[in-house]
Design a protein around this motif. Structure first.
Motif, mmCIF file in Angstrom:
data_model
loop_
_atom_site.group_PDB
_atom_site.id
_atom_site.type_symbol
_atom_site.label_atom_id
_atom_site.label_comp_id
_atom_site.label_asym_id
_atom_site.label_seq_id
_atom_site.Cartn_x
_atom_site.Cartn_y
_atom_site.Cartn_z
ATOM 1 N N SER A 90 0.985 -1.107 -0.145
ATOM 2 C CA SER A 90 -0.034 0.121 -0.049
ATOM 3 C C SER A 90 0.803 1.264 0.119
ATOM 4 O O SER A 90 0.315 2.440 0.045
ATOM 5 C CB SER A 90 -1.030 0.243 1.478
ATOM 6 O OG SER A 90 -0.281 0.128 2.529
ATOM 7 N N SER A 91 2.020 1.011 -0.226
ATOM 8 C CA SER A 91 3.057 2.226 -0.205
ATOM 9 C C SER A 91 4.299 1.930 -1.139
ATOM 10 O O SER A 91 4.796 0.867 -1.441
ATOM 11 C CB SER A 91 3.519 2.461 1.124
ATOM 12 O OG SER A 91 4.464 1.686 1.815
ATOM 13 N N GLY A 130 -5.251 5.242 -2.443
ATOM 14 C CA GLY A 130 -5.036 6.293 -3.256
ATOM 15 C C GLY A 130 -5.663 5.961 -4.670
ATOM 16 O O GLY A 130 -5.991 6.437 -5.557
ATOM 17 N N GLY A 131 -6.174 4.574 -4.766
ATOM 18 C CA GLY A 131 -6.979 4.071 -5.890
ATOM 19 C C GLY A 131 -6.316 4.394 -7.371
ATOM 20 O O GLY A 131 -5.058 4.298 -7.405
ATOM 21 N N GLY A 182 -12.472 -2.400 -2.560
ATOM 22 C CA GLY A 182 -12.923 -1.059 -2.930
ATOM 23 C C GLY A 182 -13.072 -1.268 -4.416
ATOM 24 O O GLY A 182 -13.974 -0.185 -5.075
ATOM 25 N N VAL A 183 -12.859 -2.044 -5.262
ATOM 26 C CA VAL A 183 -13.132 -2.405 -6.547
ATOM 27 C C VAL A 183 -14.318 -2.879 -7.175
ATOM 28 O O VAL A 183 -14.807 -3.983 -6.173
ATOM 29 C CB VAL A 183 -11.846 -3.036 -7.355
ATOM 30 C CG1 VAL A 183 -12.175 -3.216 -8.899
ATOM 31 C CG2 VAL A 183 -10.383 -2.405 -7.041
ATOM 32 N N SER A 194 -12.039 2.195 -15.040
ATOM 33 C CA SER A 194 -10.806 3.289 -14.518
ATOM 34 C C SER A 194 -9.738 2.489 -14.214
ATOM 35 O O SER A 194 -8.603 2.899 -14.679
ATOM 36 C CB SER A 194 -11.434 4.063 -13.582
ATOM 37 O OG SER A 194 -12.750 4.832 -13.859
ATOM 38 N N TYR A 195 -9.843 1.547 -13.322
ATOM 39 C CA TYR A 195 -8.377 0.775 -13.013
ATOM 40 C C TYR A 195 -7.922 -0.004 -14.293
ATOM 41 O O TYR A 195 -6.702 0.181 -14.240
ATOM 42 C CB TYR A 195 -8.948 -0.358 -11.943
ATOM 43 C CG TYR A 195 -8.699 0.391 -10.487
ATOM 44 C CD1 TYR A 195 -7.651 0.558 -9.918
ATOM 45 C CD2 TYR A 195 -10.146 0.305 -9.753
ATOM 46 C CE1 TYR A 195 -7.841 1.165 -8.677
ATOM 47 C CE2 TYR A 195 -10.045 0.992 -8.481
ATOM 48 C CZ TYR A 195 -8.910 1.386 -8.235
ATOM 49 O OH TYR A 195 -8.892 1.960 -6.837
#
Length: 221
Positions: A125-126, A150-151, A172-173, A180-181
């Protein structure tokens, strides 16, 4: 540092993950609560076009589900998710898992993935976590939880310093943002569970799960 042999092994594993992602496009994230659901749930997903399955170890039936599916549905590609430790990784190998996915990373878990016979998709995640994996030869990552982390904007930003890296965003997808992804050049597939509503599973509404799976793939056509 990793050896030349390990470096080549990691290159091979990247290719394996690329092949997996190309087949999957959408990776359903499955948690099994009842043993009798294993086969009909997998069959419903496959009938809807989803034939690469991530079975999480969030329930006591995770390993059993992987074993059953590998034995009775060999045409599916079955991996283990929510793999947290070396011991869990070893157990997934014994169960017949074909790939593994983690929700996050530790140095030990990344090193275990290098040593493992299975391709590992580590969750990050980073940028710092990504760099931990990058140093060991990882080039494919799960971004989790994607929307919280951050999507699409985060994935676009990470493409600058890490042009070789590709992602499977999960968390969250759903139907509202999947395109969009997938429009991002550094997204190889997405993970999710929106086609696995708990009520549908509880009520054994396999037709609804098949329909939702097919609709999810249709969004990408």
């Amino acid at each position: 540092m990793i050896t030349t042999e390990q470096q080549q092994r990691m290159v091979d594993k990247v290719a394996q993950i690329d092949a997996l992602a190309a087949r999957a496009r959408i990776l359903p994230v499955i948690t099994i609560a009842r043993e009798e659901d294993i086969l009909p749930l997998a069959d419903a997903l496959a009938a809807g076009g989803l034939t690469v399955l991530e079975v999480t170890l969030r329930s006591a039936l995770g390993l059993r589900a992987i074993q059953v599916l590998r034995e009775q549905r060999p045409e599916l590609l079955v991996g283990a998710g929510t793999v947290l430790t070396r011991e869990m990784l070893a157990a997934t190998e014994q169960a017949g898992s074909q790939f593994t996915v983690t929700p996050g990373v530790t140095q030990d878990m990344l090193e275990a993935g290098v040593e493992s016979s299975l391709p590992l998709l580590p969750g990050i995640s980073s940028p710092s976590e990504l760099m931990m994996g990058y140093a060991l030869g990882y080039r494919r990552f799960k971004l989790f939880p994607a929307e919280v982390s951050g999507g699409v904007a985060a994935i676009k930003a990470l493409g600058g310093p890490f042009p070789e890296v590709r992602f499977c965003p999960t968390g969250g997808v759903g139907p509202g943002n999947i395109n969009s992804y997938m429009a991002q050049s550094n997204v190889m597939c997405v993970g999710g569970s929106w086609m696995l509503d708990s009520k549908w599973i509880e009520n054994r509404d396999w037709a609804r799960i098949q329909e939702c799976s097919a609709q999810a793939l249709a969004l990408l056509d």
